[in-house]
Scaffold this motif. Structure first.
Motif, PDB file in Angstrom:
ATOM      1  N   ILE A  14       0.813  -0.637  -0.141  1.00 36.10           N
ATOM      2  CA  ILE A  14      -0.352   0.462   0.058  1.00 36.10           C
ATOM      3  C   ILE A  14       0.635   1.315  -0.220  1.00 36.10           C
ATOM      4  CG2 ILE A  14      -0.103   0.283   2.258  1.00 36.10           C
ATOM      5  CD1 ILE A  14      -3.633   1.267  -0.246  1.00 36.10           C
ATOM      6  N   THR A  15       1.857   1.123   0.120  1.00 39.10           N
ATOM      7  CA  THR A  15       2.386   2.108   0.751  1.00 39.10           C
ATOM      8  C   THR A  15       3.299   3.107  -0.497  1.00 39.10           C
ATOM      9  OG1 THR A  15       5.095   1.438   1.870  1.00 39.10           O
ATOM     10  CG2 THR A  15       3.051   2.009   2.855  1.00 39.10           C
ATOM     11  N   THR A  16       4.016   1.418  -1.069  1.00 38.30           N
ATOM     12  CA  THR A  16       4.655   2.186  -2.668  1.00 38.30           C
ATOM     13  C   THR A  16       3.339   2.547  -3.735  1.00 38.30           C
ATOM     14  OG1 THR A  16       6.115   0.154  -2.128  1.00 38.30           O
ATOM     15  CG2 THR A  16       5.549   0.624  -4.461  1.00 38.30           C
ATOM     16  N   SER A  17       2.204   1.660  -3.321  1.00 36.94           N
ATOM     17  CA  SER A  17       1.126   2.222  -4.590  1.00 36.94           C
ATOM     18  C   SER A  17       0.970   3.627  -4.620  1.00 36.94           C
ATOM     19  CB  SER A  17       0.381   0.827  -3.965  1.00 36.94           C
ATOM     20  OG  SER A  17       0.260  -0.016  -4.514  1.00 36.94           O
ATOM     21  N   ILE A  18       0.830   4.213  -3.178  1.00 37.90           N
ATOM     22  CA  ILE A  18       0.089   5.211  -2.850  1.00 37.90           C
ATOM     23  C   ILE A  18       1.929   6.882  -3.408  1.00 37.90           C
ATOM     24  CG2 ILE A  18       0.045   7.799  -1.107  1.00 37.90           C
ATOM     25  CD1 ILE A  18      -0.993   5.862   0.314  1.00 37.90           C
ATOM     26  N   ILE A  19       2.721   6.156  -3.330  1.00 36.98           N
ATOM     27  CA  ILE A  19       4.066   6.831  -4.016  1.00 36.98           C
ATOM     28  C   ILE A  19       4.533   6.524  -5.133  1.00 36.98           C
ATOM     29  CG2 ILE A  19       6.319   7.227  -4.302  1.00 36.98           C
ATOM     30  CD1 ILE A  19       6.284   6.249  -1.067  1.00 36.98           C
ATOM     31  N   CYS A  20       4.074   5.866  -5.799  1.00 37.31           N
ATOM     32  CA  CYS A  20       3.972   5.546  -7.260  1.00 37.31           C
ATOM     33  C   CYS A  20       2.700   6.150  -7.657  1.00 37.31           C
ATOM     34  CB  CYS A  20       3.284   3.917  -8.065  1.00 37.31           C
ATOM     35  SG  CYS A  20       5.240   3.102  -7.497  1.00 37.31           S
ATOM     36  N   TRP A  21       1.494   6.265  -7.437  1.00 34.15           N
ATOM     37  CA  TRP A  21       0.249   6.809  -7.994  1.00 34.15           C
ATOM     38  C   TRP A  21       0.310   8.449  -7.361  1.00 34.15           C
ATOM     39  CZ3 TRP A  21      -1.725   5.185 -11.696  1.00 34.15           C
ATOM     40  CH2 TRP A  21      -2.442   3.601 -12.446  1.00 34.15           C
ATOM     41  N   SER A  22       0.955   8.328  -6.473  1.00 34.32           N
ATOM     42  CA  SER A  22       0.889  10.105  -6.065  1.00 34.32           C
ATOM     43  C   SER A  22       2.070  10.967  -7.419  1.00 34.32           C
ATOM     44  CB  SER A  22       1.892  10.509  -5.327  1.00 34.32           C
ATOM     45  OG  SER A  22       0.619  10.013  -3.922  1.00 34.32           O
ATOM     46  N   TRP A  23       3.052  10.457  -7.794  1.00 36.98           N
ATOM     47  CA  TRP A  23       4.223  10.883  -8.294  1.00 36.98           C
ATOM     48  C   TRP A  23       3.459  10.815 -10.223  1.00 36.98           C
ATOM     49  CZ3 TRP A  23       7.832  13.517  -8.047  1.00 36.98           C
ATOM     50  CH2 TRP A  23       8.343  13.720  -6.969  1.00 36.98           C
ATOM     51  N   THR A  24       2.337   9.621 -10.792  1.00 38.82           N
ATOM     52  CA  THR A  24       1.711  10.077 -11.821  1.00 38.82           C
ATOM     53  C   THR A  24       0.601  10.694 -12.080  1.00 38.82           C
ATOM     54  OG1 THR A  24       2.043   7.629 -11.749  1.00 38.82           O
ATOM     55  CG2 THR A  24       0.628   8.251 -13.251  1.00 38.82           C
ATOM     56  N   LEU A  25       0.223  11.521 -10.797  1.00 40.26           N
ATOM     57  CA  LEU A  25      -0.960  12.566 -10.513  1.00 40.26           C
ATOM     58  C   LEU A  25      -0.369  13.803 -10.100  1.00 40.26           C
ATOM     59  CD1 LEU A  25      -3.682  11.329  -8.011  1.00 40.26           C
ATOM     60  CD2 LEU A  25      -3.894  11.457 -10.282  1.00 40.26           C
ATOM     61  N   THR A  45       0.551  20.733 -22.816  1.00 41.24           N
ATOM     62  CA  THR A  45      -0.750  19.985 -21.966  1.00 41.24           C
ATOM     63  C   THR A  45      -0.749  19.472 -22.237  1.00 41.24           C
ATOM     64  OG1 THR A  45      -1.419  22.616 -21.426  1.00 41.24           O
ATOM     65  CG2 THR A  45      -2.912  21.092 -20.941  1.00 41.24           C
ATOM     66  N   LEU A  46      -1.358  18.739 -24.195  1.00 43.00           N
ATOM     67  CA  LEU A  46      -1.924  17.828 -24.071  1.00 43.00           C
ATOM     68  C   LEU A  46      -0.462  16.496 -23.861  1.00 43.00           C
ATOM     69  CD1 LEU A  46      -3.419  15.760 -26.664  1.00 43.00           C
ATOM     70  CD2 LEU A  46      -1.599  16.617 -28.674  1.00 43.00           C
ATOM     71  N   GLY A  47       0.605  17.277 -24.371  1.00 39.50           N
ATOM     72  CA  GLY A  47       2.006  16.015 -24.088  1.00 39.50           C
ATOM     73  C   GLY A  47       1.355  15.402 -22.397  1.00 39.50           C
ATOM     74  N   PHE A  48       1.715  16.003 -21.578  1.00 37.04           N
ATOM     75  CA  PHE A  48       1.582  15.988 -20.174  1.00 37.04           C
ATOM     76  C   PHE A  48       0.070  15.136 -20.060  1.00 37.04           C
ATOM     77  CE2 PHE A  48       4.024  19.585 -19.335  1.00 37.04           C
ATOM     78  CZ  PHE A  48       4.788  18.910 -18.577  1.00 37.04           C
ATOM     79  N   PHE A  49      -1.425  15.409 -20.654  1.00 40.16           N
ATOM     80  CA  PHE A  49      -2.111  14.446 -20.458  1.00 40.16           C
ATOM     81  C   PHE A  49      -1.741  13.505 -21.238  1.00 40.16           C
ATOM     82  CE2 PHE A  49      -4.959  18.251 -20.598  1.00 40.16           C
ATOM     83  CZ  PHE A  49      -5.085  18.390 -19.299  1.00 40.16           C
ATOM     84  N   ILE A  50      -1.051  13.067 -22.425  1.00 38.94           N
ATOM     85  CA  ILE A  50      -0.861  11.586 -22.925  1.00 38.94           C
ATOM     86  C   ILE A  50       0.457  11.486 -22.224  1.00 38.94           C
ATOM     87  CG2 ILE A  50       0.466  11.025 -25.270  1.00 38.94           C
ATOM     88  CD1 ILE A  50      -0.786  13.294 -26.820  1.00 38.94           C
ATOM     89  N   ALA A  51       1.344  11.824 -21.520  1.00 38.90           N
ATOM     90  CA  ALA A  51       2.036  11.252 -20.536  1.00 38.90           C
ATOM     91  C   ALA A  51       1.590  10.368 -19.516  1.00 38.90           C
ATOM     92  CB  ALA A  51       3.361  12.329 -19.967  1.00 38.90           C
ATOM     93  N   PHE A  52       0.493  10.877 -18.828  1.00 42.51           N
ATOM     94  CA  PHE A  52      -0.067  10.649 -17.676  1.00 42.51           C
ATOM     95  C   PHE A  52      -1.261   9.149 -17.967  1.00 42.51           C
ATOM     96  CE2 PHE A  52      -4.360  10.670 -15.722  1.00 42.51           C
ATOM     97  CZ  PHE A  52      -4.043  10.030 -14.121  1.00 42.51           C
ATOM     98  N   GLN A  59       1.350   1.625 -15.673  1.00 43.67           N
ATOM     99  CA  GLN A  59       1.384   0.946 -14.675  1.00 43.67           C
ATOM    100  C   GLN A  59       0.464   0.388 -14.089  1.00 43.67           C
ATOM    101  OE1 GLN A  59       2.084   3.281 -11.113  1.00 43.67           O
ATOM    102  NE2 GLN A  59       2.628   4.966 -12.386  1.00 43.67           N
ATOM    103  N   ILE A  60      -0.265  -0.044 -14.773  1.00 44.72           N
ATOM    104  CA  ILE A  60      -1.375  -1.197 -14.314  1.00 44.72           C
ATOM    105  C   ILE A  60      -1.287  -2.406 -15.268  1.00 44.72           C
ATOM    106  CG2 ILE A  60      -4.189  -2.148 -15.022  1.00 44.72           C
ATOM    107  CD1 ILE A  60      -4.481   1.506 -14.398  1.00 44.72           C
ATOM    108  N   HIS A  61      -0.879  -2.283 -16.770  1.00 38.21           N
ATOM    109  CA  HIS A  61      -0.590  -2.842 -17.517  1.00 38.21           C
ATOM    110  C   HIS A  61       0.721  -4.277 -17.266  1.00 38.21           C
ATOM    111  CE1 HIS A  61      -0.735  -5.332 -21.252  1.00 38.21           C
ATOM    112  NE2 HIS A  61       0.734  -5.445 -21.142  1.00 38.21           N
TER     113      HIS A  61
END
Length: 128
Positions: A14-25, A45-52, A59-61
């Motif tokens: 859970i702690t690693t997940s929170i850290i990884c997803w926080s950086w992604t957000l 802006t489009l580049g950042f949205f595509i990167a997100f 991270q999911i796949h």
């Protein structure tokens, strides 16, 4: 013994997940901040949205537990081909709601999984 190939999507503890997803957000928030500062939708802006979207997909796949026969393969973002574990060498399987942990070669692994996946995996690991 399971003869068919079973795949389970997981997140790390859970702690690693929170850290990884926080950086992604943060990537998404930077895109929104740039969009609101410039007041027009720009290519950056489009580049950042595509990167997100790309980081979220990665991270999911790539995080999978694959159970085939007597082998459990742990695939992660940094090990896309996976770490192969023999089920007989896995010990101390612990099951909590949405969480599965076990020891393999003196290292403790903890995963966050859907509840039905934790039950199925723990039964497979305990019925060596």
């Amino acid at each position: 013994m399971i003869t068919q190939k079973r795949k389970f999507l997981y997140q790390p503890n859970i702690t690693t997940s929170i850290i990884c997803w926080s950086w992604t957000l943060i990537v998404l928030l930077i895109g929104v901040i740039i969009w609101l500062e410039i007041t027009h939708f720009q290519e950056i802006t489009l580049g950042f949205f595509i990167a997100f979207i790309l980081l979220s997909w990665i991270q999911i796949h790539f995080r999978k537990l694959i159970l085939v026969g007597d082998t459990l393969t742990l695939r992660s973002v940094f090990h896309p081909r996976g770490i192969k574990m023999n089920i007989k060498d896995i010990s101390n399987v612990q099951l909590k709601r949405f969480q599965l942990s076990f020891n393999y070669k003196n290292k403790k692994y903890t995963f966050v999984l859907p509840n039905n996946s934790t039950i199925e995996l723990s039964e497979a690991l305990n019925n060596k």
